[in-house]
Write a protein that holds these residues in place. Structure first.
Motif, PDB file in Angstrom:
ATOM      1  N   ASN A 147      23.923   9.428  51.239  1.00 11.64           N
ATOM      2  CA  ASN A 147      23.466   9.791  49.902  1.00 11.64           C
ATOM      3  C   ASN A 147      24.683  10.297  49.134  1.00 11.64           C
ATOM      4  OD1 ASN A 147      22.303  10.901  47.643  1.00 11.64           O
ATOM      5  ND2 ASN A 147      21.207  12.536  48.723  1.00 11.64           N
ATOM      6  N   LYS A 199      24.911  11.042  46.060  1.00 14.94           N
ATOM      7  CA  LYS A 199      24.565  11.975  44.977  1.00 14.94           C
ATOM      8  C   LYS A 199      25.348  11.598  43.713  1.00 14.94           C
ATOM      9  CE  LYS A 199      23.399  15.300  48.493  1.00 14.94           C
ATOM     10  NZ  LYS A 199      23.254  16.678  48.920  1.00 14.94           N
ATOM     11  N   HIS A 246      14.055  14.169  47.076  1.00 16.29           N
ATOM     12  CA  HIS A 246      15.162  14.974  47.609  1.00 16.29           C
ATOM     13  C   HIS A 246      15.035  16.400  47.060  1.00 16.29           C
ATOM     14  CE1 HIS A 246      19.188  16.536  48.256  1.00 16.29           C
ATOM     15  NE2 HIS A 246      19.322  15.599  49.187  1.00 16.29           N
ATOM     16  N   GLU A 253      17.094  18.347  45.875  1.00 14.98           N
ATOM     17  CA  GLU A 253      17.806  18.586  44.605  1.00 14.98           C
ATOM     18  C   GLU A 253      16.987  18.058  43.423  1.00 14.98           C
ATOM     19  OE1 GLU A 253      21.541  16.824  45.786  1.00 14.98           O
ATOM     20  OE2 GLU A 253      21.865  18.492  47.174  1.00 14.98           O
ATOM     21  N   GLU A 283      14.899  17.506  55.765  1.00 12.94           N
ATOM     22  CA  GLU A 283      16.109  18.148  55.279  1.00 12.94           C
ATOM     23  C   GLU A 283      15.816  19.605  54.927  1.00 12.94           C
ATOM     24  OE1 GLU A 283      19.078  15.077  53.710  1.00 12.94           O
ATOM     25  OE2 GLU A 283      17.778  15.609  52.057  1.00 12.94           O
ATOM     26  N   ALA A 328      20.117  23.942  54.710  1.00 13.81           N
ATOM     27  CA  ALA A 328      21.169  23.261  55.483  1.00 13.81           C
ATOM     28  C   ALA A 328      21.902  22.207  54.658  1.00 13.81           C
ATOM     29  CB  ALA A 328      20.559  22.609  56.724  1.00 13.81           C
ATOM     30  N   ILE A 329      21.434  21.969  53.422  1.00 12.73           N
ATOM     31  CA  ILE A 329      22.031  20.884  52.623  1.00 12.73           C
ATOM     32  C   ILE A 329      23.285  21.378  51.919  1.00 12.73           C
ATOM     33  CG2 ILE A 329      21.680  19.375  50.638  1.00 12.73           C
ATOM     34  CD1 ILE A 329      18.749  19.188  51.433  1.00 12.73           C
ATOM     35  N   GLY A 330      24.395  20.753  52.247  1.00 13.12           N
ATOM     36  CA  GLY A 330      25.657  21.065  51.590  1.00 13.12           C
ATOM     37  C   GLY A 330      26.187  22.462  51.867  1.00 13.12           C
ATOM     38  N   GLY A 380      21.162  17.366  56.458  1.00 18.84           N
ATOM     39  CA  GLY A 380      21.625  18.745  56.206  1.00 18.84           C
ATOM     40  C   GLY A 380      22.875  19.022  57.003  1.00 18.84           C
ATOM     41  N   SER A 381      24.043  18.825  56.332  1.00 19.88           N
ATOM     42  CA  SER A 381      25.345  19.135  56.939  1.00 19.88           C
ATOM     43  C   SER A 381      25.611  18.369  58.238  1.00 19.88           C
ATOM     44  CB  SER A 381      25.492  20.648  57.148  1.00 19.88           C
ATOM     45  OG  SER A 381      25.439  21.331  55.905  1.00 19.88           O
ATOM     46  N   VAL A 382      25.130  17.123  58.293  1.00 18.20           N
ATOM     47  CA  VAL A 382      25.486  16.276  59.441  1.00 18.20           C
ATOM     48  C   VAL A 382      26.948  15.850  59.296  1.00 18.20           C
ATOM     49  CG1 VAL A 382      25.035  14.091  60.640  1.00 18.20           C
ATOM     50  CG2 VAL A 382      23.129  15.427  59.704  1.00 18.20           C
ATOM     51  N   LEU A 409      20.262  11.375  57.268  1.00 21.96           N
ATOM     52  CA  LEU A 409      20.564  11.233  55.843  1.00 21.96           C
ATOM     53  C   LEU A 409      21.747  12.152  55.585  1.00 21.96           C
ATOM     54  CD1 LEU A 409      19.933  10.163  53.015  1.00 21.96           C
ATOM     55  CD2 LEU A 409      18.133  11.870  52.807  1.00 21.96           C
ATOM     56  N   VAL A 410      22.860  11.551  55.219  1.00 19.87           N
ATOM     57  CA  VAL A 410      24.134  12.277  55.176  1.00 19.87           C
ATOM     58  C   VAL A 410      24.642  12.339  53.742  1.00 19.87           C
ATOM     59  CG1 VAL A 410      26.475  12.354  56.107  1.00 19.87           C
ATOM     60  CG2 VAL A 410      24.635  11.318  57.465  1.00 19.87           C
ATOM     61  N   GLY A 411      24.970  13.534  53.277  1.00 20.60           N
ATOM     62  CA  GLY A 411      25.509  13.680  51.926  1.00 20.60           C
ATOM     63  C   GLY A 411      27.024  13.657  51.948  1.00 20.60           C
ATOM     64  N   GLY A 412      27.624  14.829  51.943  1.00 15.27           N
ATOM     65  CA  GLY A 412      29.078  14.963  51.809  1.00 15.27           C
ATOM     66  C   GLY A 412      29.875  14.085  52.757  1.00 15.27           C
TER      67      GLY A 412
END
Ligand code: PGA
Length: 252
Positions: free
Chosen positions: A11, A13, A95, A97, A165, A169-171, A210-212, A230-233
């Protein structure tokens, strides 16, 4: 037991302009024949470009949101049909956010999911508790409420993905413990089986988010009922995302 193909989703974002497409080319070169499904959800401005890259066989694309209506006077919004037309095969819905910053309710997510599925998209419906809700001991109740409110009963195991998520834990760099992840994923599996039937419940993929990162992915993928992430950063750069994909491919 139904077969669930593992799924790793990035993701992006509100990150990425044209040169970010190079990361997708690098990722594809690093995983020419993946044993899991790879999905990237870039900003809408990159969706058509990314979908047109010659990596479509190995990397699917998806949107990060869509409108609940099919079309109309909704300035600045994007429809499910537009996402599909731009090459998307999935869309992330609900999501945290979106829920927090745009006031999205379970009812919105439910309506969006119906519209997205009608447009031929697979939906990644996000659920998760806040820190206050966890500390109050309400996690499972919150998840059950979000599932009941957000997931339409027309879904199948082929077009529904649920992402757990935890909001805290997200970001944040804080990852849920393996016990916490296992408890919620097992709960989601049972809840889906109960409300949507055993066939749908057992074939729906459940992702953790969440912070994977590369350093914690293998442990998370070893937890029962974790079918991917589901991976963000850590999805923005191929160098960070690739080892997470490798960890998922190696998981049982
Ligand atoms: P993160 O984001 O990996 O940067 O914590 C996950 C998400 O919001 O999907």
């Amino acid at each position: 037991m139904e077969f669930r193909k593992k799924l790793i989703a990035g993701n992006w974002k509100m990150n990425g302009v044209g040169d970010a497409l190079e990361e997708v080319a690098k990722l594809s070169a690093a995983h020419p024949d993946p044993t899991c499904e790879i999905l990237i959800c870039p900003p809408a401005t990159l969706l058509a470009l990314m979908s047109a890259l010659p990596v479509g066989r190995t990397i699917a694309t998806g949107g990060q949101d869509c409108h609940r209506e099919q079309a109309g006077a909704h300035t600045g919004d994007i429809s499910a049909e537009m996402l599909a037309d731009a090459g998307a095969r999935f869309v992330i819905l609900g999501h945290s956010e979106r829920r927090a910053n745009h006031g999205e309710t379970d009812d919105d997510v439910h309506a969006k999911a119906r519209t997205a599925i009608a447009a031929g998209l697979k939906v990644v419906i996000c659920v998760g508790e806040t820190l206050a809700e966890r500390e109050a001991g309400n996690t499972l109740e919150i998840i059950a409420g979000q599932l009941a409110g957000s997931v339409p009963d027309l879904v199948t195991g082929a077009n529904l993905v649920v992402a757990y998520e935890p909001v805290w834990a997200i970001g944040t760099g804080k990852v849920a413990s393996l016990e916490q992840i296992g408890e919620v994923h097992n709960f989601i599996r049972l809840n889906l089986e109960k409300h949507l039937g055993a066939g749908v419940g057992r074939s729906t993929r459940i992702l953790y988010g969440g912070s994977v990162k590369a350093g914690n992915a293998a442990d998370i993928f070893g937890v029962s009922n974790v079918d991917g992430a589901l991976v963000g950063g850590a999805s923005l750069k191929a160098a960070d995302f690739s080892p997470i994909i490798t960890a998922l491919e190696a998981a049982n």
